[in-house]
Scaffold this motif. Structure first.
Motif, PDB file in Angstrom:
ATOM      1  N   ALA A   1       9.483 -18.083  32.541  1.00 58.33           N
ATOM      2  CA  ALA A   1       8.549 -17.003  32.857  1.00 58.33           C
ATOM      3  C   ALA A   1       9.351 -15.707  32.860  1.00 58.33           C
ATOM      4  CB  ALA A   1       7.899 -17.233  34.214  1.00 58.33           C
ATOM      5  N   ILE A   2       8.906 -14.740  32.068  1.00 60.91           N
ATOM      6  CA  ILE A   2       9.627 -13.468  31.955  1.00 60.91           C
ATOM      7  C   ILE A   2       8.875 -12.374  32.705  1.00 60.91           C
ATOM      8  CG2 ILE A   2      10.425 -11.657  30.388  1.00 60.91           C
ATOM      9  CD1 ILE A   2      10.942 -13.766  28.291  1.00 60.91           C
TER      10      ILE A   2
ATOM     11  N   ASN B   1       8.570  -8.576  33.098  1.00 56.54           N
ATOM     12  CA  ASN B   1       8.894  -7.307  32.444  1.00 56.54           C
ATOM     13  C   ASN B   1       8.883  -6.153  33.440  1.00 56.54           C
ATOM     14  OD1 ASN B   1       9.073  -7.912  29.502  1.00 56.54           O
ATOM     15  ND2 ASN B   1       6.987  -8.651  29.833  1.00 56.54           N
TER      16      ASN B   1
ATOM     17  N   THR C   1      14.063  -7.826  27.310  1.00 54.20           N
ATOM     18  CA  THR C   1      13.177  -8.937  26.940  1.00 54.20           C
ATOM     19  C   THR C   1      13.503  -9.443  25.541  1.00 54.20           C
ATOM     20  OG1 THR C   1      11.435  -8.048  28.360  1.00 54.20           O
ATOM     21  CG2 THR C   1      10.764  -9.632  26.666  1.00 54.20           C
TER      22      THR C   1
ATOM     23  N   ASN D   1      16.442 -11.654  25.875  1.00 52.81           N
ATOM     24  CA  ASN D   1      16.002 -12.940  26.432  1.00 52.81           C
ATOM     25  C   ASN D   1      15.455 -13.852  25.340  1.00 52.81           C
ATOM     26  OD1 ASN D   1      14.529 -11.515  29.498  1.00 52.81           O
ATOM     27  ND2 ASN D   1      16.640 -12.022  29.017  1.00 52.81           N
ATOM     28  N   LYS D   2      14.542 -13.308  24.553  1.00 52.74           N
ATOM     29  CA  LYS D   2      13.835 -14.118  23.551  1.00 52.74           C
ATOM     30  C   LYS D   2      14.740 -14.531  22.395  1.00 52.74           C
ATOM     31  CE  LYS D   2       9.228 -12.482  24.770  1.00 52.74           C
ATOM     32  NZ  LYS D   2       7.991 -11.765  24.350  1.00 52.74           N
TER      33      LYS D   2
ATOM     34  N   VAL E   1       8.867 -19.672  26.313  1.00 51.94           N
ATOM     35  CA  VAL E   1       8.242 -18.740  27.257  1.00 51.94           C
ATOM     36  C   VAL E   1       6.822 -19.223  27.510  1.00 51.94           C
ATOM     37  CG1 VAL E   1       7.514 -16.354  27.670  1.00 51.94           C
ATOM     38  CG2 VAL E   1       9.637 -16.814  26.399  1.00 51.94           C
TER      39      VAL E   1
ATOM     40  N   GLU F   1       4.386 -14.489  30.907  1.00 51.66           N
ATOM     41  CA  GLU F   1       5.039 -13.183  30.782  1.00 51.66           C
ATOM     42  C   GLU F   1       4.096 -12.126  31.349  1.00 51.66           C
ATOM     43  OE1 GLU F   1       7.292 -10.408  27.378  1.00 51.66           O
ATOM     44  OE2 GLU F   1       6.434 -12.362  26.844  1.00 51.66           O
TER      45      GLU F   1
ATOM     46  N   THR G   1       4.128  -7.994  33.760  1.00 53.95           N
ATOM     47  CA  THR G   1       4.927  -6.878  34.256  1.00 53.95           C
ATOM     48  C   THR G   1       4.813  -6.733  35.775  1.00 53.95           C
ATOM     49  OG1 THR G   1       5.325  -4.489  34.148  1.00 53.95           O
ATOM     50  CG2 THR G   1       3.056  -5.215  33.831  1.00 53.95           C
TER      51      THR G   1
ATOM     52  N   TRP H   1       1.285 -16.488  39.274  1.00 51.20           N
ATOM     53  CA  TRP H   1       1.799 -17.539  38.401  1.00 51.20           C
ATOM     54  C   TRP H   1       1.788 -18.890  39.114  1.00 51.20           C
ATOM     55  CZ3 TRP H   1       6.683 -14.632  36.131  1.00 51.20           C
ATOM     56  CH2 TRP H   1       6.254 -13.746  35.129  1.00 51.20           C
TER      57      TRP H   1
ATOM     58  N   SER I   1      13.884 -12.029  35.135  1.00 52.57           N
ATOM     59  CA  SER I   1      13.333 -10.711  35.432  1.00 52.57           C
ATOM     60  C   SER I   1      14.161  -9.598  34.800  1.00 52.57           C
ATOM     61  CB  SER I   1      13.275 -10.519  36.949  1.00 52.57           C
ATOM     62  OG  SER I   1      12.929  -9.214  37.292  1.00 52.57           O
ATOM     63  N   ASN I   2      13.480  -8.565  34.346  1.00 51.41           N
ATOM     64  CA  ASN I   2      14.169  -7.413  33.763  1.00 51.41           C
ATOM     65  C   ASN I   2      15.011  -6.640  34.775  1.00 51.41           C
ATOM     66  OD1 ASN I   2      11.643  -6.279  31.316  1.00 51.41           O
ATOM     67  ND2 ASN I   2      13.125  -7.964  31.221  1.00 51.41           N
TER      68      ASN I   2
END
Length: 337
Positions: free
Chosen positions: A181-182, A184, A196, A199-200, A211, A214, A216, A231, A243-244
């Motif tokens: 789970a990202i 942003n 990101t 990451n990908k 993923v 995703e 923000t 989530w 996490s960013n």
């Protein structure tokens, strides 16, 4: 006859005295007039040359942002060592139009140089152009964008490297497989895009990683917590939250801990802030990437001062990222002390 001669003599003496007085008056007033003129010229020269002080305008996007507060601290600590430098700090409150107005004010004030951390990487191009037209050096810090070479210099770190370093460590911890789970940051920010992307790129190298979620959290702890709660309610299996930044990662940790699921999920952030390092030391945040906020702030101000003095500066001043895990966290805790 003698009377006439006496009168003539008195008249000559009187005339000479008047003449002498007149000449004396001219001699005393001339230097005074000259002195006033010299003082006025000296004042004009001093005004044109300045008093030797350098004034820098520092346009920051958000004084309330935790990481940016460390960047500002780095500027202030460096400024404190420079008695002839004044820095004017302004807060755009994440409003690009407000930041534009602040840059225009700096230009009208004729500051010697500008340091800017852009609210966004689109509107900043217009601000850089305005500074260039006014022939005022402008140094962009932290948030890079296409066309940044039009600025006097860029000081910061390569965001994609943070995303690569972060996810490579997560992949090791997951043995190359799992649901990711990202989180942003604010959408459209260069750091959000590039971290990101990094990451990908790593995930693409591992066929058994994917993923699954995703969203923000806009760089914010509370929003990161709310996103993680959503989530968790979805029922989706999550093996790692990447996490960013650290603030959103801490929010995710809080939500996972409240749900009793923190032990089942790897959590990774970026920045290695003091708060985040405490979570790393406690084993709750497995990965973060040190972004030297203070170093970027100092580097941005130092570059702006050099440019203000007419000295040559590097177009790109890179401040490297560093991976932080529980094994080396104490070293980074000491950096903040």
């Amino acid at each position: 006859m003698k009377r006439k001669k006496s009168l003539l003599t008195l008249w000559i003496v009187f005339s000479l005295a008047v003449f002498a007085a007149g000449c004396g008056g001219q001699q005393t007033t001339a230097p005074a007039a000259s002195g006033e003129g010299q003082a006025e010229t000296a004042g004009q020269t001093e005004s044109a040359a300045g008093d030797g002080r350098i004034t820098i305008g520092a346009a920051l996007p958000d004084f309330d942002d935790k990481w940016l507060s460390y960047l500002q601290d780095g500027m202030k600590e460096y400024q404190a060592t420079l008695p002839d430098v004044e820095v004017i700090y302004v807060d755009a409150m994440n409003d690009a139009s407000k930041q534009l107005s602040q840059i225009e004010n700096f230009i009208s004030q004729q500051v010697d140089a500008i340091v800017i951390v852009p609210v966004d990487t689109v509107s900043v191009q217009n601000m850089v152009e305005k500074a260039n037209q006014a022939q005022i050096p402008i140094v962009v810090v932290n948030r890079i964008y296409e066309g940044v070479e039009q600025a006097t210099a860029y000081v910061g770190s390569e965001s994609i490297k943070a995303g690569l370093m972060q996810m490579e460590e997560v992949a090791k911890l997951l043995n190359g497989k799992g649901n990711i789970a990202i989180m942003n940051g604010q959408m459209g920010h260069e750091a959000q895009i590039k971290r990101t992307e990094g990451n990908k790129q790593v995930i693409a190298q591992h066929p058994e990683m994917k993923v699954v979620l995703e969203g923000t959290g806009e760089w914010d702890r509370a929003k990161g917590m709310a996103l993680m709660e959503n989530w968790l309610q979805s029922g989706q299996q999550i093996d790692a939250v990447v996490s960013n930044n650290d603030e959103m990662a801490i929010g995710a940790i809080m939500a996972l801990e409240a749900a009793g699921k923190l032990d089942d999920v790897v959590v990774a952030g970026v920045d290695a802030t003091p708060d985040a390092l405490e979570y790393v030391k406690a084993g709750k945040l497995q990965v973060t990437v040190f972004q030297d906020a203070s170093g970027q702030g100092r580097g941005g101000l130092e570059t702006a001062i050099k440019a203000a003095k007419g000295e040559a500066v590097e177009k790109f001043v890179w401040i490297p990222y560093e991976l932080v895990t529980q094994e080396n966290v104490d070293e980074y805790i000491q950096k903040w002390q």
